[in-house]
Structures are given as structure tokens and as C-alpha cells.
Scaffold this motif. Structure first.
Motif, short mmCIF file in Angstrom:
data_model
loop_
_atom_site.label_atom_id
_atom_site.label_comp_id
_atom_site.label_asym_id
_atom_site.label_seq_id
_atom_site.Cartn_x
_atom_site.Cartn_y
_atom_site.Cartn_z
N MET A 1 0.85 -1.18 0.00
CA MET A 1 0.00 0.00 0.00
C MET A 1 0.89 1.24 0.00
SD MET A 1 -1.48 -0.14 3.94
CE MET A 1 -2.10 1.54 4.09
N ILE A 2 0.37 2.31 -0.60
CA ILE A 2 1.08 3.58 -0.62
C ILE A 2 0.11 4.65 -0.16
CG2 ILE A 2 2.42 5.21 -2.00
CD1 ILE A 2 2.86 2.99 -4.04
N THR A 3 0.53 5.47 0.76
CA THR A 3 -0.33 6.55 1.26
C THR A 3 0.14 7.89 0.70
OG1 THR A 3 0.99 6.91 3.27
CG2 THR A 3 -0.78 5.27 3.38
N PHE A 4 -0.81 8.81 0.53
CA PHE A 4 -0.54 10.13 -0.04
C PHE A 4 -1.18 11.17 0.87
CE2 PHE A 4 -0.86 6.96 -3.37
CZ PHE A 4 0.37 7.10 -4.02
N PRO A 5 -0.48 12.26 1.16
CA PRO A 5 -0.93 13.16 2.23
C PRO A 5 -2.05 14.13 1.90
CG PRO A 5 1.17 13.90 1.35
CD PRO A 5 0.87 12.60 0.69
N LYS A 6 -2.18 14.54 0.63
CA LYS A 6 -3.10 15.64 0.33
C LYS A 6 -4.26 15.19 -0.54
CE LYS A 6 0.64 19.09 0.45
NZ LYS A 6 1.38 20.08 -0.37
N GLU A 7 -5.44 15.72 -0.26
CA GLU A 7 -6.62 15.44 -1.07
C GLU A 7 -6.37 15.76 -2.54
OE1 GLU A 7 -10.52 14.66 -2.43
OE2 GLU A 7 -9.56 14.07 -0.52
N GLU A 8 -5.71 16.88 -2.80
CA GLU A 8 -5.51 17.31 -4.18
C GLU A 8 -4.40 16.51 -4.89
OE1 GLU A 8 -3.54 20.42 -1.41
OE2 GLU A 8 -5.34 19.18 -1.46
N ASP A 9 -3.78 15.57 -4.19
CA ASP A 9 -2.75 14.73 -4.82
C ASP A 9 -3.32 13.80 -5.89
OD1 ASP A 9 -0.60 15.70 -3.36
OD2 ASP A 9 -0.75 14.14 -1.81
N PHE A 10 -4.63 13.55 -5.87
CA PHE A 10 -5.14 12.43 -6.66
C PHE A 10 -4.95 12.62 -8.16
CE2 PHE A 10 -8.96 15.00 -6.93
CZ PHE A 10 -9.50 14.68 -8.16
N GLU A 11 -4.96 13.87 -8.65
CA GLU A 11 -4.72 14.06 -10.09
C GLU A 11 -3.32 13.59 -10.48
OE1 GLU A 11 -6.18 17.47 -12.51
OE2 GLU A 11 -6.54 18.32 -10.51
N GLN A 12 -2.33 13.98 -9.68
CA GLN A 12 -0.96 13.55 -9.96
C GLN A 12 -0.82 12.04 -9.81
OE1 GLN A 12 2.03 15.18 -7.33
NE2 GLN A 12 3.73 14.33 -8.54
N ILE A 13 -1.47 11.49 -8.79
CA ILE A 13 -1.41 10.04 -8.57
C ILE A 13 -1.92 9.30 -9.81
CG2 ILE A 13 -2.29 8.11 -7.19
CD1 ILE A 13 -2.64 10.20 -4.88
N ILE A 14 -3.04 9.74 -10.33
CA ILE A 14 -3.65 9.05 -11.47
C ILE A 14 -2.80 9.20 -12.72
CG2 ILE A 14 -5.66 9.09 -13.02
CD1 ILE A 14 -7.33 9.59 -10.42
N ASP A 15 -2.19 10.36 -12.91
CA ASP A 15 -1.31 10.52 -14.07
C ASP A 15 -0.04 9.70 -13.94
OD1 ASP A 15 -2.99 12.13 -15.59
OD2 ASP A 15 -2.32 13.97 -14.60
N ILE A 16 0.36 9.38 -12.71
CA ILE A 16 1.48 8.45 -12.50
C ILE A 16 1.04 7.02 -12.77
CG2 ILE A 16 2.98 7.44 -10.72
CD1 ILE A 16 3.13 10.26 -9.47
N ILE A 17 -0.19 6.71 -12.37
CA ILE A 17 -0.72 5.36 -12.55
C ILE A 17 -0.79 4.98 -14.02
CG2 ILE A 17 -2.87 4.01 -12.41
CD1 ILE A 17 -3.37 5.31 -9.68
N ARG A 18 -1.20 5.93 -14.89
CA ARG A 18 -1.51 5.58 -16.28
C ARG A 18 -0.37 4.89 -17.01
NH1 ARG A 18 -2.83 10.13 -17.63
NH2 ARG A 18 -0.93 10.80 -18.68
N PRO A 19 0.84 5.47 -17.09
CA PRO A 19 1.90 4.75 -17.80
C PRO A 19 2.31 3.45 -17.13
CG PRO A 19 2.75 6.75 -16.77
CD PRO A 19 1.27 6.81 -16.66
N LEU A 20 2.22 3.40 -15.80
CA LEU A 20 2.53 2.15 -15.10
C LEU A 20 1.54 1.06 -15.48
CD1 LEU A 20 3.34 3.50 -11.50
CD2 LEU A 20 4.97 2.82 -13.28
N ALA A 21 0.27 1.45 -15.61
CA ALA A 21 -0.75 0.47 -15.99
C ALA A 21 -0.62 0.07 -17.45
CB ALA A 21 -2.14 1.04 -15.73
N LEU A 22 -0.41 1.05 -18.33
CA LEU A 22 -0.30 0.75 -19.76
C LEU A 22 0.90 -0.14 -20.07
CD1 LEU A 22 -1.24 4.20 -21.35
CD2 LEU A 22 -2.60 2.12 -21.35
N ASN A 23 1.97 0.04 -19.32
CA ASN A 23 3.17 -0.77 -19.53
C ASN A 23 3.19 -2.04 -18.68
OD1 ASN A 23 4.95 0.81 -21.45
ND2 ASN A 23 4.48 2.39 -19.95
N ARG A 24 2.06 -2.31 -18.01
CA ARG A 24 1.86 -3.52 -17.23
C ARG A 24 2.90 -3.70 -16.11
NH1 ARG A 24 -0.88 -7.93 -21.35
NH2 ARG A 24 -2.28 -6.43 -22.32
N ILE A 25 3.34 -2.57 -15.59
CA ILE A 25 4.21 -2.61 -14.41
C ILE A 25 3.36 -2.80 -13.16
CG2 ILE A 25 5.83 -1.26 -13.01
CD1 ILE A 25 6.73 0.01 -15.73
N LEU A 26 2.17 -2.19 -13.16
CA LEU A 26 1.18 -2.52 -12.13
C LEU A 26 0.60 -3.87 -12.52
CD1 LEU A 26 -0.66 0.90 -11.79
CD2 LEU A 26 1.16 0.00 -10.33
#
Length: 606
Positions: A309-334
Motif C-alpha cells: 500500500m502507498i499513502t498520499f498526504p493531500k486530497e488534491e494529490d489524486f490528479e498527480q497520482i492518477i497521471d502516474i498510474i496511467r503509464p505504469l498500468a499501460l506498460n503492465r508494471i502494475l
């Protein structure tokens, strides 16, 4: 609420396999604790008196015709396999749920109810029931287990329909192919049951399970549900169906349409999803075009895995989190379908009620949520990401190094492994679910309110922060407007995300139910206006959501109606499911659109 003494006297939940919907013995203690928590927060009586002559009748069917039809059905199938719905309605709970109505009723309990339930024991008996329904023009509504709580459960969309409960007697795992990692199941096979069956074989195979393991493998798949391993898109991992059409005719899809040698099943039926010509499987998912009685599923070969699990401190972090997720998911690293959850869910999955954290009736303020979170393993944070990687140690290490590096770009993020949290922390439940082991832990957030029920708002967005922001802000705003805590979860499947926002309401509180409907109606409309539609919904919102997919002056619905009328000219199979009404019921006031709940549920305003 129930007293401590009363809770110790709760009858035990039936066991599997003695009861098809029961709990495997290994889960008995977990089940007992979950049931006790839910009942400790209950104020509703077991049932309330029902008004009027029972059972309620389907439209256009008088009581003499209905009684004659039921007598004939009992003669055909055996009277023990046909039950009238003329008894008190009991909501029960997840593992002992009703098949007569919606256990999480957001309208009056007596509105979305059946007239009777029939229990076929074979595909041939399903065919006989469908032919019977055509003879008497009685609408039928098939269910597998009826545990899609939050979406309507076992209730029929059209009041008075006869429920075809496929789960009780059609419950066999028909085949497990260890070499090709496939299986064939009937509708009554739950995730618990399939898991237990595979364990008995000793084969190194996993299933893919949703958050709670009591649902039907087949039913969840044809409703396009999701799980959390690399096989989490359930419909994408089905292979081959046997379907009873509304006429009673039987078809097999994919390679099953080609007969095997000497009458055997085609050996490629579970290996290749298509056949020659059009691929028709999709029209039997989320539809009322046929009853799926057998289905193949691909199983995942057992592998090593590591959850985190990874925790993130700020409510407004979620946009950045999701933009980090996208290439990780597309490249099947997640490696799996991960979840990004609001930190309020860390409070809810403890099983403690909202009142333990906050005494107000309004949504829990963010500062109160954070004040409790800082004393929990997640710490003072706004978002929690649950993921899992798979494969040999070298592969997992490489993936985790990239994941750590990318998410470290969010200031203050923290990476946590299962050994870093107590054994009762929710992360350990995610470890099991993400390695194909069914669970019950997700039920614990149903203690958030007395008599807690939920409605799921489930739109799809691209895996982009800008899209996520639009949907998240409107959901947050409208939950606050209508007085509900917002418990969002993003389920990430590469290019798209399922945004699951649960409205938790007290089903004993008529005002909360009214507000829950209003909140759902407004979220559906606002999201659709921005171009975001739901992938799945509760019975009473099906018409509204179907209309939002209105490109080309409702071209898709016109196509669906054309197919419906061709396959089901008598309009007997699940009228109204997915917003698809047969010609017989069209234009008669049976649709439910915004504000219709105030006047009618099933055509009484026509």
C-alpha cells in the motif's frame, strides 16, 4: 439495536457445501464476527406486515390465470421447486440474503418484489420454465445468486415477476482443465465454491474474486463485474456460453457452436472466445436477451506475488497520482487491477460505526477523518493505494523499484508492505483477494450506519487526472449537498478506471432513502452531461442511465429494442433490465425516470 446477549444467540450461518449459498467452514469465525457486527447495528425488525392480497401479481395476469399457471409449473417441476412469495419479507444479510426482494431497499420494501420463485435443476428445466412463461405471458426474472447488493440484489425490475433462481440447484463446477487453466461453471457456483473445488484438486490455479466472495462467478461475469488479479476483467476472461433464449431454444456461443467428436463438447470451447461469423456473447451480458446456464472461465496459473500500500498526504494529490498510474498500468508494471481509496475507508473497514469517529449526522469533516487516520497504520493521509505485483522475485523487484520511484514523485508519499502493519489491517485482506482467495472483510464498512445499505454510483473515466477530477469533484459536492459521506474508490484497469462511489444509507430512514435516490439521480445526470456514464447500476436507475447513452437519437436503444422484440416477442424475459423494455410493456409507464419514484414503481401511474 441488538443486545450483546442477543448477538451471542444469532443462529449460525449455513455451511457450504450442505447449503449452496453457505459459508465454507474455514470462514466460520470470520463470518460469525461479521454477522454479529452487522446485527449489533440493526434497529429494523426482522420483517414488517405486508398489505394487500399476496402474492402480488405481474401486470396483465389475473389471479385465476396465475394460480392455474403456478399449479402447472408445480406439476412439471415438482411442488418443492416452486415457492409463492406470500410470506413476510426478511432482509437478512449478505450471507443469508433474500431472493424475493431487494435486501438493500431504497424504495419501499414491498415495491420491487416477486410473485414466486422457481428453482430449476438443469438447462432443460430452464427451457421448460421459459416455455411456460410464454404460454401464460408471465414475466420471469433470472438470478444466479442474487448477491449483487447495491445494484438491486435478487429483486425483479418488474413487480410481480417470477424469479428463476438458478443458484440453488444448478451449482456444479462442471469441469476444471488443469493444463489449459480453464473451468466450466453453472450459475450457482460462488467464488467460495470455485475456490474450494480448485483446492480439492491440488492444481496450481487461482480464481479472480471481487471484494466479497459469496457472489456467482457466472452472474458477476455476465454483469461485467471486476476483480483484482491480472484476470480482473471478468467478462474479458470468460470463454464460451450455453444460453436459453426467450423462446426456450438453446444455443452455445463461440467454439461450442461446433459439435465435438461423438457428441462431446468442442475441445476448443474454453480455449477461444469466438466462432465463425459474428461474436454474440456480448449481447447476453447486462441484457434480457437470454439466460446463461453454463459458462467457461479462464483461470490464472498460480504465481508468486507481493502486495503493498502507498499513502498520499493531500486530497488534491489524486490528479498527480492518477497521471502516474496511467503509464505504469499501460506498460503492465502494475500487475493487477489496483485500487485508489479515500482514507475514510480506512476508518470504515475497521467495522466500527460512524458514531465511533464522529457524533454529527452530517458528513464527517476532513479534519476529523485525518485526526483518526493519524493514529492508524495508514497515518495522516488523504489517499491509500492498494496494489500487487506478480511473478518471480527478480520481476517483482524490478516492478516494485519502478513503482516506488514513480510514486515518490508525490511529496510525502509512504510505501508500506504487509509486514509493516498489524495482522488485522485491511492490507492483509487485499493480499488474499489479489492472490485469488475469497474474502468477507469488505462487509465491515456496512456497519457505518444503523441498518446500513448502499447504492453504488459507478461511472467510467479515462485514466487521466483531468477526467478523474471532474467526476470526483461532482461526486464529492453532491454527496455533501445530500448529506452523505463520500467513500470513493478508483479501480484501475489500464486505459480506464471504474469510479465506485458508495452512498451508505439507513434503510429504516425514509428521508435518507429519498436523499440517496436524489443524490444518485443528480450524479447520473451531471456526469452524463460531462460525458461520463455508468457501467452498472441499481434497478431503479436503469432507465435513466440507458437514456444517457443516447448518441444518434437513442440509436443504441433502438438496436437493443429491435433485438429484444425479435428474440422475445412475448416480452417475458426480465422486462426493463438494463432499461430494455419489450414492445408489450413499452410506453405504458413502467419506465423509471427522475421523480417517477414519487408516483409509481411499476406502471401504477399508467
Amino acid at each position: 439495536m441488538a443486545t450483546a446477549d442477543a448477538l451471542t444467540d444469532l443462529p449460525p450461518t449455513p455451511l457450504f457445501p450442505a447449503t449452496h449459498s453457505g459459508i465454507p467452514e474455514r470462514y466460520v469465525e470470520q463470518c460469525k464476527e461479521s454477522k454479529a457486527r452487522i446485527y449489533s447495528n440493526k434497529t429494523l425488525p426482522p420483517s414488517v406486515p405486508r398489505a394487500g392480497e399476496l402474492p402480488v401479481l405481474p401486470p396483465d395476469v389475473d389471479r385465476d390465470t396465475f394460480n392455474k399457471a403456478i399449479a402447472e409449473l408445480k406439476e412439471s417441476l415438482g411442488k418443492e421447486h416452486v415457492e409463492l412469495n406470500d410470506k413476510p419479507l426478511v432482509d437478512g444479510w449478505y450471507m443469508e440474503h433474500p431472493n424475493t426482494h431487494d435486501a438493500f431497499h431504497v424504495v419501499e420494501q414491498s415495491e420491487l418484489v416477486s410473485s414466486a420463485t422457481v428453482y430449476p435443476g438443469s438447462t432443460e428445466e430452464v427451457q421448460a420454465i421459459v416455455r411456460w412463461a410464454n404460454k401464460f405471458l408471465i414475466p420471469v426474472f433470472p438470478i444466479s445468486m442474487g448477491r449483487n447488493l447495491g445494484y438491486g440484489g435478487a429483486a425483479p425490475r418488474l413487480r410481480g415477476s417470477v424469479i428463476i433462481d438458478l443458484g440453488r440447484r444448478m451449482k456444479k463446477v462442471l469441469k476444471i482443465d488443469g493444463q489449459n487453466a480453464t473451468c466450466i461453471v453453472e450459475p450457482g457456483v460462488t467464488y467460495f465454491a470455485l475456490y474450494e473445488e480448485i483446492q480439492k484438486t491440488g492444481l496450481p490455479l487461482w480464481i479472480d474474486t471481487p471484494d466479497v466472495g459469496g457472489g456467482s462467478v457466472l452472474g458477476n461475469c455476465v454483469d461485467r463485474g471486476v476483480g483484482y488479479t491480472p484476470y480482473g476483467d471478468h467478462f474479458a476472461n470468460h470463454c464460451g456460453m450455453e444460453v436459453v433464449l426467450p423462446s426456450g431454444e438453446l444455443v452455445r456461443t463461440g467454439m461450442g457452436a461446433l459439435p465435438g467428436k461423438n457428441g462431446a463438447d468442442n475441445p476448443s470451447w474454453q480455449a477461444f472466445q469466438h466462432a465463425y461469423g459474428p461474436s454474440v456473447d456480448g449481447i447476453f451480458s447486462q441484457s434480457n436477451f437470454g439466460i446463461v446456464t453454463k459458462m467457461g472461465m479462464w483461470l490464472m496459473p498460480e504465481t508468486e506475488h507481493q502486495s503493498y500500500m502507498i499513502t498520499f498526504p493531500k486530497e488534491e494529490d489524486f490528479e498527480q497520482i492518477i497521471d502516474i498510474i496511467r503509464p505504469l498500468a499501460l506498460n503492465r508494471i502494475l500487475g493487477n487491477i489496483p485500487q485508489l481509496r479515500s482514507v475514510i475507508q480506512e476508518l470504515a473497514v475497521t467495522g466500527k460505526p460512524k458514531s465511533h469517529f464522529y457524533q454529527g449526522k452530517d458528513p464527517v469533516p476532513e479534519e476529523v477523518i485525518r485526526s483518526h487516520a493519524k493514529n492508524m497504520p495508514c497515518g495522516d493521509c488523504a489517499w491509500v493505494f492498494y496494489g500487487t505485483v506478480y511473478g518471480p522475485e527478480e520481476t517483482r523487484k524490478m516492478q516494485l523499484d519502478v513503482i516506488r520511484q514513480e510514486f515518490a514523485k508525490v511529496p510525502g508519499s509512504k510505501f508500506i508492505l504487509p509486514q509493516d502493519v498489524p495482522e488485522d489491517h485491511y492490507l492483509h485482506a487485499r493480499v488474499r483477494i489479489c492472490s485469488g482467495v475469497p474474502e468477507l472483510r469488505e462487509l465491515d464498512w456496512l456497519n457505518w450506519k444503523p441498518n446500513c445499505a448502499h447504492l453504488a454510483f459507478s461511472p467510467i473515466t479515462p485514466t487521466k487526472g483531468e477526467d478523474a477530477k471532474i467526476v470526483h469533484e461532482l461526486v464529492t459536492r453532491l454527496h455533501k449537498k445530500w448529506g452523505f459521506d463520500s467513500l470513493p474508490t478508483w479501480c484501475v484497469s489500464g486505459r480506464e478506471m471504474h469510479y465506485i462511489a458508495e452512498i451508505l444509507f439507513d434503510r429504516a430512514d425514509e428521508d435518507e432513502k429519498r436523499r440517496a435516490i436524489a443524490c444518485m439521480r443528480e450524479m447520473i445526470a451531471e456526469a452524463a452531461a460531462q460525458g461520463y456514464g455508468e457501467y452498472r447500476t441499481h434497478l431503479i436507475f436503469m432507465d435513466q442511465i440507458a437514456r444517457t447513452y443516447g448518441w444518434g437519437d437513442q440509436a443504441l436503444m433502438r438496436l437493443n429494442e429491435t433485438i429484444k422484440d425479435a428474440l422475445d416477442p412475448n416480452g417475458i424475459l426480465a422486462p426493463g433490465r438494463a432499461g430494455i423494455w419489450p414492445k408489450r410493456f413499452r410506453g405504458r409507464g413502467f419506465q423509471l425516470l427522475p421523480d417517477d419514484e414519487k408516483t409509481a414503481i411499476n406502471g401504477t401511474n399508467r
